[in-house]
Motif scaffolding. Structure first.
Motif, mmCIF file in Angstrom:
data_model
loop_
_atom_site.group_PDB
_atom_site.id
_atom_site.type_symbol
_atom_site.label_atom_id
_atom_site.label_comp_id
_atom_site.label_asym_id
_atom_site.label_seq_id
_atom_site.Cartn_x
_atom_site.Cartn_y
_atom_site.Cartn_z
ATOM 1 N N ASN A 81 -41.848 16.120 11.671
ATOM 2 C CA ASN A 81 -40.890 17.221 11.757
ATOM 3 C C ASN A 81 -41.237 18.386 10.857
ATOM 4 O O ASN A 81 -40.977 19.530 11.203
ATOM 5 C CB ASN A 81 -39.486 16.730 11.409
ATOM 6 N N SER A 135 -27.276 17.467 1.957
ATOM 7 C CA SER A 135 -28.430 17.833 2.780
ATOM 8 C C SER A 135 -28.442 19.324 3.055
ATOM 9 O O SER A 135 -29.485 19.985 2.964
ATOM 10 C CB SER A 135 -28.388 17.077 4.107
ATOM 11 N N ARG A 179 -23.539 23.194 10.949
ATOM 12 C CA ARG A 179 -24.402 22.026 10.747
ATOM 13 C C ARG A 179 -23.838 20.966 9.801
ATOM 14 O O ARG A 179 -23.821 19.788 10.160
ATOM 15 C CB ARG A 179 -25.783 22.478 10.269
ATOM 16 N N SER A 182 -21.036 19.076 11.641
ATOM 17 C CA SER A 182 -21.489 18.195 12.723
ATOM 18 C C SER A 182 -22.232 16.992 12.145
ATOM 19 O O SER A 182 -22.073 15.866 12.611
ATOM 20 C CB SER A 182 -22.369 18.965 13.706
ATOM 21 N N LEU A 183 -23.008 17.262 11.087
ATOM 22 C CA LEU A 183 -23.781 16.180 10.475
ATOM 23 C C LEU A 183 -22.862 15.095 9.904
ATOM 24 O O LEU A 183 -23.036 13.902 10.166
ATOM 25 C CB LEU A 183 -24.646 16.782 9.357
ATOM 26 N N ARG A 186 -20.384 13.438 12.763
ATOM 27 C CA ARG A 186 -21.037 12.563 13.733
ATOM 28 C C ARG A 186 -21.106 11.125 13.215
ATOM 29 O O ARG A 186 -20.724 10.179 13.904
ATOM 30 C CB ARG A 186 -22.443 13.086 14.028
ATOM 31 N N VAL A 244 -30.353 9.331 13.005
ATOM 32 C CA VAL A 244 -29.978 10.687 13.414
ATOM 33 C C VAL A 244 -29.693 11.550 12.190
ATOM 34 O O VAL A 244 -30.132 12.707 12.118
ATOM 35 C CB VAL A 244 -28.754 10.638 14.359
ATOM 36 N N LEU A 248 -31.924 14.767 11.580
ATOM 37 C CA LEU A 248 -31.381 16.127 11.579
ATOM 38 C C LEU A 248 -31.604 16.798 10.235
ATOM 39 O O LEU A 248 -31.904 17.995 10.174
ATOM 40 C CB LEU A 248 -29.890 16.091 11.920
ATOM 41 N N THR A 249 -31.493 16.022 9.158
ATOM 42 C CA THR A 249 -31.800 16.604 7.845
ATOM 43 C C THR A 249 -33.245 17.090 7.816
ATOM 44 O O THR A 249 -33.535 18.173 7.305
ATOM 45 C CB THR A 249 -31.564 15.561 6.739
ATOM 46 N N VAL A 251 -35.012 18.036 10.434
ATOM 47 C CA VAL A 251 -35.117 19.215 11.305
ATOM 48 C C VAL A 251 -34.612 20.455 10.572
ATOM 49 O O VAL A 251 -35.235 21.523 10.610
ATOM 50 C CB VAL A 251 -34.314 18.986 12.607
ATOM 51 N N TYR A 252 -33.489 20.308 9.861
ATOM 52 C CA TYR A 252 -32.940 21.452 9.120
ATOM 53 C C TYR A 252 -33.869 21.844 7.979
ATOM 54 O O TYR A 252 -34.065 23.030 7.706
ATOM 55 C CB TYR A 252 -31.544 21.116 8.574
#
Lengths: 260, 164
Positions: A81, A135, A179, A182-183, A186, A244, A248-249, A251-252
């Protein structure tokens, strides 16, 4: 609570333990609760697990292999990533992934069979929210320290026509600011939903069995069979949600590290 | 939902203990134990890569060695072939020479022997003539009581011998 009734959200109740409810720092209550206990158990189990596997043997045993497998998994996640620059985030992402994974799995343990009540810390948005904010804060710190105010160009994708910038910018900004929510939500929702579902189904099993043979056959037994499947699904969800969150962390972080 | 119902009374405790526990995990596992694991993995990967490289180098060296050996073997075989060919040619030449000398010697011996045989035969023939003439002279004198001269006997023998 009436006889035979099961309150599906009672399992999330936080209780003060060991008479520590008066503990406070600067007016803020820091009572040692069942949630804190299970977070501490998670941390201790995690330290024991990784400590047992950090044996530095050239030819690894099973335990070392398992720990190195997890480390390699998170390392690959970062590499794919973020790229080679992602190695420096390995301690944080690995801690995050393993902490969430262990908290999720420990909360699923059938310890009620021996009279203990496992508590899933990750089913509280106060916990997942702090992890998400952490994060997000790291993303902001890395982004602004690495790119300065140029980091705001993240909100203007490549090739945006100039007249569109005033419209695109707020949209991108809002999607960026959402973000952390949602993080955190979720993970919290996924864990809570699974536990509530299991609790509701177990309520069906208990009520149906108590109400007689017919309801046992048409309600309790199918519910019990469904519970077995959902338990397996929950184990999967426990792993997937930890993955996930870590993914996502990453990806961010990639946005902050390699600004387009 | 206790998450919301208890929010006001428990949020500070939740946040505090999460930070304590996650901090413990981050500093002990993330910063303390993880580098041990990663260095071990990296060391192992490096060792494997080194071993593979060494094996590859050894294979290349062995290939080169084999190639050199093959070239040397081919060269030596060619040398041996030329050596054999020259030796054969020399041997053939020597054999021819020896044979020529031997046949010359044999021819000479044969010629000498033939000459000796011819001389012996002539001598023998002469002796036979003499003996036959004497025998004829003797026979004539005994049977016919005639005295024949030696020349006459010789002439008669010669005539008989010539007619076979």
């Amino acid at each position: 609570m009436a006889e035979g009734k099961v309150d599906p959200v009672h399992q999330f109740t936080i209780e003060n333990l060991f008479g520590t409810d008066h503990w406070a720092i600067g007016g803020f209550n820091i009572a040692f609760t069942n949630s804190a206990l299970w977070m501490l158990i998670t941390a201790v189990v995690l330290v024991l697990f990784v400590g047992g596997g950090a044996k530095r043997q050239l030819v690894p045993g099973r335990w070392q292999m398992a720990v190195e497998g997890f480390v390699g998994f998170v390392d690959n996640l970062l590499k794919s990533n973020i790229g080679p620059a992602g190695r420096k985030y390995l301690p944080y992402i690995f801690s995050l992934f393993m902490f969430i994974l262990f908290a999720n799995l420990l909360g699923l343990l059938p310890l009620a069979l021996v009279g203990l009540h496992p508590f899933t810390a990750t089913s509280h948005f106060t916990v997942t929210g702090v992890l998400a904010v952490m994060s997000f804060a790291i993303v902001l710190i890395v982004g602004f320290s690495k790119h300065g105010l140029h980091f705001f160009s993240l909100f203007v994708p490549h090739g945006t026509p100039l007249p569109m910038v005033p419209i695109i910018f707020p949209i991108e900004l809002i999607s960026f600011m959402v973000r952390p929510f949602s993080l955190g939500l979720r993970l919290f929702v996924a864990m809570m939903a699974g536990h509530v579902l299991l609790e509701v189904l177990s309520g069906f099993v208990i009520s149906g069995t108590n109400a007689g043979a017919l309801t046992f056959g048409i309600a309790a037994l199918p519910s019990f069979l469904l519970m077995i499947g959902i338990c397996a699904l929950e184990l999967l969800v426990a792993g997937i949600q930890a993955y996930v969150f870590a993914l996502l962390t990453c990806v961010y972080l990639n946005d902050a590290e390699n600004l387009h | 939902m206790p998450q919301i119902a208890q929010l006001a009374t428990t949020y500070s405790s939740q946040v505090f203990w999460l930070l304590v526990c996650f901090g413990l995990v981050f500093f002990v596992v993330g910063l303390g134990l993880l580098p041990k694991v990663t260095t071990t993995v990296d060391q192992r990967d490096k060792q494997i890569a080194d071993d593979l490289a060494a094996a590859e180098a050894a294979r290349a060296a062995a290939d080169a060695e084999e190639e050199a050996w093959r070239v040397a073997a081919n060269k030596q075989r060619a040398d041996a072939q030329t050596l054999i060919a020259t030796a054969k040619a020399e041997a053939a030449k020597a054999t021819d020479a020896a044979l020529a000398a031997a046949s010359a010697r044999v021819d000479e011996t044969v010629a000498a022997a033939e000459a000796r045989i011819g001389a012996a035969r002539t001598a023998a023939l002469g002796e036979i003539e003499g003996v036959a003439a004497e025998a004829a002279q003797d026979i004539v004198s005994r049977i016919a009581g005639l005295s024949v001269s030696a020349e006459q006997a010789h002439g008669a023998v010669k005539g008989v011998l010539a007619h076979g």
